[in-house]
Design a protein around this motif. Structure first.
Motif, PDB file in Angstrom:
ATOM      1  N   UNK A  38       3.462  -2.529  13.334  1.00 53.94           N
ATOM      2  CA  UNK A  38       3.508  -2.781  14.777  1.00 53.94           C
ATOM      3  C   UNK A  38       4.950  -2.889  15.262  1.00 53.94           C
ATOM      4  N   UNK A  95       4.517  -2.353   2.599  1.00 55.90           N
ATOM      5  CA  UNK A  95       3.266  -2.451   1.848  1.00 55.90           C
ATOM      6  C   UNK A  95       3.493  -3.080   0.485  1.00 55.90           C
ATOM      7  N   UNK A  98      -1.467  -6.694  -1.699  1.00 53.29           N
ATOM      8  CA  UNK A  98      -1.837  -7.103  -0.342  1.00 53.29           C
ATOM      9  C   UNK A  98      -2.141  -5.935   0.568  1.00 53.29           C
ATOM     10  N   UNK A  99      -1.711  -4.722   0.199  1.00 53.30           N
ATOM     11  CA  UNK A  99      -1.926  -3.555   1.058  1.00 53.30           C
ATOM     12  C   UNK A  99      -0.833  -3.409   2.101  1.00 53.30           C
ATOM     13  N   UNK A 100      -1.079  -2.530   3.083  1.00 56.59           N
ATOM     14  CA  UNK A 100      -0.106  -2.285   4.148  1.00 56.59           C
ATOM     15  C   UNK A 100       0.022  -3.514   5.032  1.00 56.59           C
ATOM     16  N   UNK A 101       1.236  -3.772   5.466  1.00 53.71           N
ATOM     17  CA  UNK A 101       1.486  -4.917   6.330  1.00 53.71           C
ATOM     18  C   UNK A 101       1.444  -4.422   7.778  1.00 53.71           C
ATOM     19  N   UNK A 102       0.255  -4.478   8.380  1.00 53.58           N
ATOM     20  CA  UNK A 102       0.071  -3.890   9.711  1.00 53.58           C
ATOM     21  C   UNK A 102       1.007  -4.489  10.737  1.00 53.58           C
ATOM     22  N   UNK A 103       1.300  -5.778  10.601  1.00 55.44           N
ATOM     23  CA  UNK A 103       2.201  -6.407  11.563  1.00 55.44           C
ATOM     24  C   UNK A 103       3.588  -5.769  11.568  1.00 55.44           C
ATOM     25  N   UNK A 136      -8.428   4.807  16.867  1.00 52.76           N
ATOM     26  CA  UNK A 136      -7.800   4.693  15.559  1.00 52.76           C
ATOM     27  C   UNK A 136      -6.357   5.139  15.650  1.00 52.76           C
ATOM     28  N   UNK A 172      -1.922   7.813   3.222  1.00 51.74           N
ATOM     29  CA  UNK A 172      -2.699   8.061   4.432  1.00 51.74           C
ATOM     30  C   UNK A 172      -3.533   6.823   4.678  1.00 51.74           C
ATOM     31  N   UNK A 173      -3.498   6.344   5.902  1.00 50.99           N
ATOM     32  CA  UNK A 173      -4.242   5.124   6.212  1.00 50.99           C
ATOM     33  C   UNK A 173      -4.696   5.153   7.656  1.00 50.99           C
ATOM     34  N   UNK A 174      -5.984   4.897   7.857  1.00 53.32           N
ATOM     35  CA  UNK A 174      -6.510   4.770   9.210  1.00 53.32           C
ATOM     36  C   UNK A 174      -6.501   3.297   9.572  1.00 53.32           C
ATOM     37  N   UNK A 175      -6.310   3.033  10.842  1.00 52.62           N
ATOM     38  CA  UNK A 175      -6.306   1.644  11.285  1.00 52.62           C
ATOM     39  C   UNK A 175      -7.111   1.533  12.561  1.00 52.62           C
TER      40      UNK A 175
END
Lengths: 301, 301
Positions: B69, B57, B61-66, B253, B227-230
């Motif tokens: 993954x 993160x 830019x925030x959390x790097x969801x990739x 989610x 804490x983060x929802x996706x």
């Protein structure tokens, strides 16, 4: 006001994904291109536009904290949301073949979302970042560049007279961006259709505040569609709320929560009254109709 | 194993911020450059490296969801975290002045983080994206380019013999990236120093699950640091957990939670037992010593 008379500011040039989001939210609106997000905010604040569209999160990149910062620094209200599948195409002048290409240009984010596919296509190209995807397409067309491709939408190809060399070149097909629409005045929340409300809150310390806040929603059976903590250690942020205009505040964390209820709903009003008790900063960014479009990625995984 | 013998894989070339993160986590380690994040994971899985560092993160830019993954698709364990202030510099060959520049090259993300500053400096340049920041510096040096500057770290300037034309050109000075370090085996959690534990969980439906999960921590006075929802609507994700290897699951989610407790702590064990009751998927990504470095942005806001 819903339709042809509405002027909607967006960041980018015609053919940008933000323009498509504007068109989805307000069919037949007059979309007004702006070169920066901040300019789109100002366009609404100065009555040059009636609405602005702002991307706030992407399924691969996550929440765009910089654009949440803009929401906090300005006084606009969220009046709607739009979810838009992002479908990147490789565009070039008519007659240009993949083998001719030495360069691919696009927005930095789009270039990185197509990184692996460009490699897999066997393209031996340099990548160059420009301000936006549609701007890249415009540049290729305006300068008659036969060695350069742009990554942009199919709509940009149409607008600037380019061919689609490859349709759908993003590495991950489940690429969806969520936009919010902004106005000077909040809309009157209703209860006859599904509404969503976005809030931001912060507290100076205390570990169980988040839990108390969530209990305010859980005990009233209000679903959350987004919750995100954001560390803010020692970082002052210029907030605009009703009581404090433009003061810089320090918080250890700030939280973004979206919940599925209209502010016209007594449950939501009671929940927020409770949230206010537990937090030192609370702002309702907006209460707006939910985008009920079924989630449809551009192709299956 | 803490120090000189350790081989640590990172994405990028020498002088990359990830290399600096590797050096902060494991002083005197042998840092191994990899051209992709996935390759860094494979390097550890195939015993070519002992650890990998992965940015998860960024404050803007925030959390790097990739990259989350990748954590879910692989079997590596988080064994540590590193917070690194990002301080971009404008680098050019010795003797080159700002006026000579026609082009600035860097990683797409770095280019966008310096967008406004480049404009304010009055530079009339095209921006070109390359694979990483340090790679840009290497390219300028290797090709003796006197019309091109790179955006990279001061350490990259030193490594590739470039001058720092402008020190600190990021638009927002509070630019911090959080990395996690990964290993094949989890570390044995301890209770004699502050530990953090990262979990991912999901449930098929039910609005109050998140609230129940948070209550499991709140009632035990365990603080959450993230804490983060996706949203994951209709998007299958390849998960690796102990019971299901490589199965694709559908969740509406998924949630990322970091909490301030070691898994050696009975409170954390009891909390997780409770979380497991409420969720249909739960994975502990790792329990690891907290980075206690004071938060110090590169300069004041």
């Amino acid at each position: 006001m819903h339709g042809s008379e509405l002027r909607v500011a967006y960041q980018g040039v015609p053919g940008a994904y933000s323009e498509a989001a504007a068109g989805k939210a307000y069919p037949n609106c007059e979309a007004i291109p702006c070169d920066q997000f901040e300019v789109a905010f100002q366009a609404v604040e100065l009555w040059i536009a009636d609405r602005a569209v702002l991307p706030v999160e992407n399924s691969l990149g996550g929440s765009i904290h910089r654009n949440y910062d803009l929401l906090l620094r300005h006084r606009l209200h969220i009046v709607g949301e739009v979810q838009l599948p992002v479908h990147h195409c490789l565009l070039a002048l008519p007659g240009v073949r993949k083998e001719y290409l030495t360069r691919v240009i696009s927005h930095a984010q789009a270039l990185s979302q197509c990184e692996n596919t460009i490699t897999k296509l066997g393209l031996n190209v340099t990548r160059e970042a420009v301000d936006d995807t549609a701007g890249a397409a415009e540049y290729v067309a305006a300068n008659n560049l036969r060695d350069t491709a742009a990554i942009a939408s199919a709509r940009a190809a149409e607008l600037y007279g380019l061919n689609i060399l490859v349709d759908g070149i993003q590495d991950d097909s489940s690429n969806v961006t969520r936009f919010v629409t902004l106005a000077r005045e909040p809309i009157i929340p209703r209860t006859d259709r599904p509404f969503k409300t976005s809030i931001v809150f912060a507290h100076e310390k205390g570990t169980s505040v988040l839990f108390k806040v969530l209990s305010a929603f859980a005990f009233r059976n209000i679903s959350l569609t987004k919750i995100e903590s954001r560390p803010h250690r020692n970082r002052p942020i210029r907030l605009v709320d009703d009581a404090n205009v433009g003061t810089a505040k320090h918080f250890e964390y700030i939280f973004y929560v979206d919940f599925e209820a209209s502010m016209a709903d007594v449950r939501a009003q009671n929940a927020l009254a409770e949230v206010q008790e537990f937090t030192s900063f609370l702002r309702v960014l907006g209460s707006y109709p939910m985008d009920m479009t079924p989630w449809c990625p551009s192709r299956g995984d």
